[in-house]
Motif scaffolding. Structure first.
Motif, mmCIF file in Angstrom:
data_model
loop_
_atom_site.group_PDB
_atom_site.id
_atom_site.type_symbol
_atom_site.label_atom_id
_atom_site.label_comp_id
_atom_site.label_asym_id
_atom_site.label_seq_id
_atom_site.Cartn_x
_atom_site.Cartn_y
_atom_site.Cartn_z
ATOM 1 N N ARG A 224 -4.755 -2.727 -2.277
ATOM 2 C CA ARG A 224 -3.553 -1.975 -1.896
ATOM 3 C C ARG A 224 -2.300 -2.613 -2.500
ATOM 4 N N ALA A 225 -2.302 -3.927 -2.698
ATOM 5 C CA ALA A 225 -1.177 -4.571 -3.365
ATOM 6 C C ALA A 225 -1.051 -4.077 -4.801
ATOM 7 N N LEU A 226 -2.191 -3.916 -5.478
ATOM 8 C CA LEU A 226 -2.174 -3.414 -6.852
ATOM 9 C C LEU A 226 -1.777 -1.937 -6.895
ATOM 10 N N LEU A 227 -2.224 -1.176 -5.922
ATOM 11 C CA LEU A 227 -1.853 0.238 -5.863
ATOM 12 C C LEU A 227 -0.357 0.399 -5.648
ATOM 13 N N GLU A 228 0.218 -0.486 -4.858
ATOM 14 C CA GLU A 228 1.646 -0.423 -4.569
ATOM 15 C C GLU A 228 2.498 -0.835 -5.761
ATOM 16 N N SER A 269 3.439 3.600 -3.440
ATOM 17 C CA SER A 269 3.617 2.930 -4.723
ATOM 18 C C SER A 269 5.092 2.733 -5.052
ATOM 19 N N THR A 270 5.421 1.549 -5.572
ATOM 20 C CA THR A 270 6.765 1.270 -6.077
ATOM 21 C C THR A 270 6.782 1.294 -7.593
ATOM 22 N N ALA A 271 5.619 1.544 -8.199
ATOM 23 C CA ALA A 271 5.535 1.613 -9.658
ATOM 24 C C ALA A 271 6.093 2.941 -10.145
ATOM 25 N N ASP A 272 6.608 2.946 -11.363
ATOM 26 C CA ASP A 272 7.098 4.176 -11.978
ATOM 27 C C ASP A 272 5.930 5.135 -12.145
ATOM 28 N N SER A 273 6.032 6.328 -11.544
ATOM 29 C CA SER A 273 4.910 7.273 -11.572
ATOM 30 C C SER A 273 4.542 7.682 -12.990
#
Length: 284
Positions: A224-228, A269-273
């Motif tokens: 889940r850390a990687l997904l976020e 997620s905080t990553a750019d979609s």
């Protein structure tokens, strides 16, 4: 430490409950709240004001203030994990979820410890003013916004391990450092230099969960850390965290969070979609 002083403007009995209408009423936590109730007049006033207001809730063990007012009956709530059992005993008809950051039950909002109140506050800001404003507030406070009420208060990386020098702690650290490898009970027993039977007994007693349960928790938490934080494909995340395949990871997420990895990423997620890479092949 920053000079901020919280000063009440007035006593409760200076506010007429017949005309009081608030957007949000929060009972804050503090020492002594799990003791004897205060004067009945206060709880009667609180019941009337909460029933007339848009939302109400509590931070940490402030839930006991609401409990003494009879505002938690037949509701689902949370509080600080250390106070959860006492709250459940005080309110037999209340469903207390001790392993949640915050819980919303209709217009009732309750949070776990003090810092969980920040998560709840950001949720309320986003609810009233939109996710973008919520993100701006979070950045201003230098905190994350991806934690949700459905997430656990704990993770294997945050929960205190056993005694620092214990065999169980050594095994837990080994698990966290070798997630992608074989972490069967026999392998872990060998790491601990114990028989499988003795290791299982000792680990379960000290860690309060079976070895397999800890391994899955550690893998899910890493996933889940990687997904976020990343746009890595689900297959790559599953491999890196030690799941057999994406289906196995999906089952673990459904068991623990009630959502799929894809749903989890979509929400937290905080990553750019635009940078998220999707696996090819059938949906999982």
């Amino acid at each position: 430490c920053n000079g901020l002083v919280l000063q009440p403007h007035c006593r409760f009995d200076e506010i007429d409950p017949a005309t009081a209408r608030y957007d949000l009423i929060l009972a804050t936590g503090g020492a002594g709240l799990q003791g004897a109730p205060w004067e009945p007049e206060f709880y009667e006033w609180l019941r009337r004001v909460c029933s007339a207001s848009r939302r109400y809730g509590s931070i940490c063990n402030g839930a006991f203030v609401l409990a003494h007012a009879g505002l938690l009956e037949e509701r689902t709530v949370t509080t600080h994990w250390h106070a959860a059992a006492a709250l459940a005993e005080l309110c037999p008809t209340t469903h207390v979820e001790p392993d949640r950051i915050f819980v919303r039950d209709d217009n009732l909002y309750t949070s776990a410890g003090v810092t969980a109140g920040i998560d709840l506050s950001l949720y309320l800001v986003a609810q009233d003013h939109g996710r973008e404003i919520g993100l701006q507030v979070a950045k201003r406070l230098v905190v994350f916004t991806q934690r949700s009420g459905g997430q656990s208060q704990f993770s294997p990386y945050l929960t205190p391990l056993s005694e620092p020098a214990s065999t169980v702690t050594m095994v837990q650290k080994y698990v966290q450092a070798h997630l992608a490898e074989n972490l069967s009970v026999s392998v872990l027993a060998n790491v601990a230099n114990l028989s499988v039977r003795n290791f299982t007994r000792v680990f379960t007693r000290e860690a309060k969960m079976a070895p397999a349960g800890f391994v899955e928790s550690a893998r899910v938490d890493a996933a889940r850390a990687l997904l976020e934080s990343s746009g890595a494909p689900l297959k790559r995340i599953a491999d890196r965290c030690g799941f057999k395949d994406t289906h196995n990871m999906r089952q673990a997420f459904k068991r623990r969070f009630g959502v799929t990895p894809q749903q989890y990423r979509a929400n937290f997620s905080t990553a750019d979609s635009t940078n998220i890479t999707h696996d090819t092949g059938p949906p999982i």
